[in-house]
Design an enzyme around this catalytic site. Sequence first.
Site, PDB file in Angstrom:
ATOM      1  N   ALA A   1       1.321  -1.309   0.163  1.00 30.56           N
ATOM      2  CA  ALA A   1       0.421  -0.088  -0.223  1.00 30.56           C
ATOM      3  C   ALA A   1       0.469   0.972  -0.073  1.00 30.56           C
ATOM      4  CB  ALA A   1      -0.629   0.079   1.064  1.00 30.56           C
ATOM      5  N   ALA A   2       1.598   1.332  -0.132  1.00 28.75           N
ATOM      6  CA  ALA A   2       2.920   2.218  -0.167  1.00 28.75           C
ATOM      7  C   ALA A   2       2.619   3.180  -1.317  1.00 28.75           C
ATOM      8  CB  ALA A   2       4.529   1.959  -0.242  1.00 28.75           C
ATOM      9  N   GLY A   3       2.134   2.450  -2.990  1.00 29.29           N
ATOM     10  CA  GLY A   3       2.198   3.358  -3.780  1.00 29.29           C
ATOM     11  C   GLY A   3       0.228   3.791  -3.603  1.00 29.29           C
ATOM     12  N   ASP A   4      -0.560   2.958  -3.126  1.00 32.31           N
ATOM     13  CA  ASP A   4      -1.683   3.630  -2.766  1.00 32.31           C
ATOM     14  C   ASP A   4      -1.951   5.412  -1.345  1.00 32.31           C
ATOM     15  OD1 ASP A   4      -2.788   1.204  -4.257  1.00 32.31           O
ATOM     16  OD2 ASP A   4      -3.046   0.215  -2.076  1.00 32.31           O
TER      17      ASP A   4
HETATM   18  O1  RIB Z   1      -1.666  -2.107  -3.629  1.00 39.55           O
HETATM   19  C1  RIB Z   1      -2.071  -2.960  -2.285  1.00 39.55           C
HETATM   20  C2  RIB Z   1      -3.403  -3.646  -2.085  1.00 39.55           C
HETATM   21  O2  RIB Z   1      -2.806  -4.737  -3.262  1.00 39.55           O
HETATM   22  C3  RIB Z   1      -3.664  -4.734  -1.187  1.00 39.55           C
HETATM   23  O3  RIB Z   1      -4.478  -4.446  -0.177  1.00 39.55           O
HETATM   24  C4  RIB Z   1      -4.099  -5.808  -1.719  1.00 39.55           C
HETATM   25  O4  RIB Z   1      -5.594  -5.699  -1.360  1.00 39.55           O
HETATM   26  C5  RIB Z   1      -3.969  -5.433  -3.632  1.00 39.55           C
HETATM   27  O5  RIB Z   1      -4.688  -5.001  -4.124  1.00 39.55           O
END
Ligand code: RIB
Length: 302
Positions: free
Chosen positions: A251-254
Site C-alpha cells: 500500500a505504499a503506492g496507494d
Molecule cells: O496496493 C496494495 C493492495 O493490493 C493490497 O491491499 C491488496 O489488497 C492488493 O489489492
Amino acid sequence: MSAKVVVVGSLNMDLVARAQRLPRAGETLAGDSFFTVPGGKGANQAVAVARLGASVAMVGNVGDDAYGEQLRQALEHEGIDCQAVGVCEGVSSGVALITVDAASQNAIVIIAGSNGRLAPESVQRFDALLQSAEVIICQLEVPMATVAWTLARGRELGKTVILNPAPATGPLPADWFAHIDYLTPNESEAQALTGLPVTDLDSARSAGERLLALGAGRVIVTLGAQGALFVTPAGSCHFPAPVVQPLDTTAAGDTFIGGFVAALVRGLEEGEAIAFGQRAAALSVTRAGAQPSIPYLAELVP
Ligand code: RIB
C-alpha cells in the site's frame, strides 16, 4: 457535504503471512505471523485521501459475507462516503493473499470476487458523486469497461482524472490516454504499459515520455527507494524518496496517490503534492499491513 474526491475501485480483505523469504514453487514454508486487514487498491487510496485531509467517496462492491461488512465499516470509520459501496448477493468479497518477507518485499495473489462485478452501470447510478467531485481516481482491480467509462465520464465533466494503472499486465487501450490527467505507474507497470525496460531514472523518463506521446496529460513514475519521476510536456523532474527502514511496502503506492491527491485538493502545487505523497508513503512502509499503515495528516504536518 459532497466529497471532493471519488475513488472508483476495489475493496479486498488482505490475508497477510510474514515469512523470512517468499516460498518457491511447490514449497511449504513455515511463516512467522499472520494477520487480516482491510486493503484493496481502491479502498486503500480512499483511506489515504481521507486520513491526509480531503473528503472522499468510494464507489465499489463488497460481497455478502463477513469480510464485506468489515471492509465497509473500515471505510465508514474514516468518514468516507460509502453510499456507492454495493453488496453483491451470493458473491464473496475481494481477497488478497499476501506474503511479506524479511526484506519487506511482497508477493500478492488477488481474487476479484465482488470487485469483478462492478459494472459501468454501478458507477452511472452515482453520477451525482462524479459531478460534484474535483478529482476522480481509478485503478485496474475492477473491470476494464468500468474503468473506461469512468475515465471518459470524468473527462466529459472536466474533472481531474487520475489512473493508477495497477496491476498492469500490458498496454492500456489507446483511447484511454486522452482522458487521463495524471498516470501513476510504478517501474514494472511503466514497463508493462510501454514495453520498454524500466530500471532507473533514464529508462523511467523514456517510458514516461512514451506515455505522454500516447496522450496522457502527465506521468508520475514511482520508483520505490529511487523516488519518483514527474514527466510533463515541459520536461521531467526527479523527486528523491525520504530514506526510511522499510518493514512492509504493501500500500505504499496507494498512500502516495492518496497523499498526492489530498494535497492537490488542499491547494498545494503539483511538486509540493508529490513530495507530500512521498512523505506519507515513506511513513507507511515503516508499518505493517495495508490500511493500518496509512498515516494521518497530523503525523506529517507539524
Ligand atoms: O496496493 C496494495 C493492495 O493490493 C493490497 O491491499 C491488496 O489488497 C492488493 O489489492
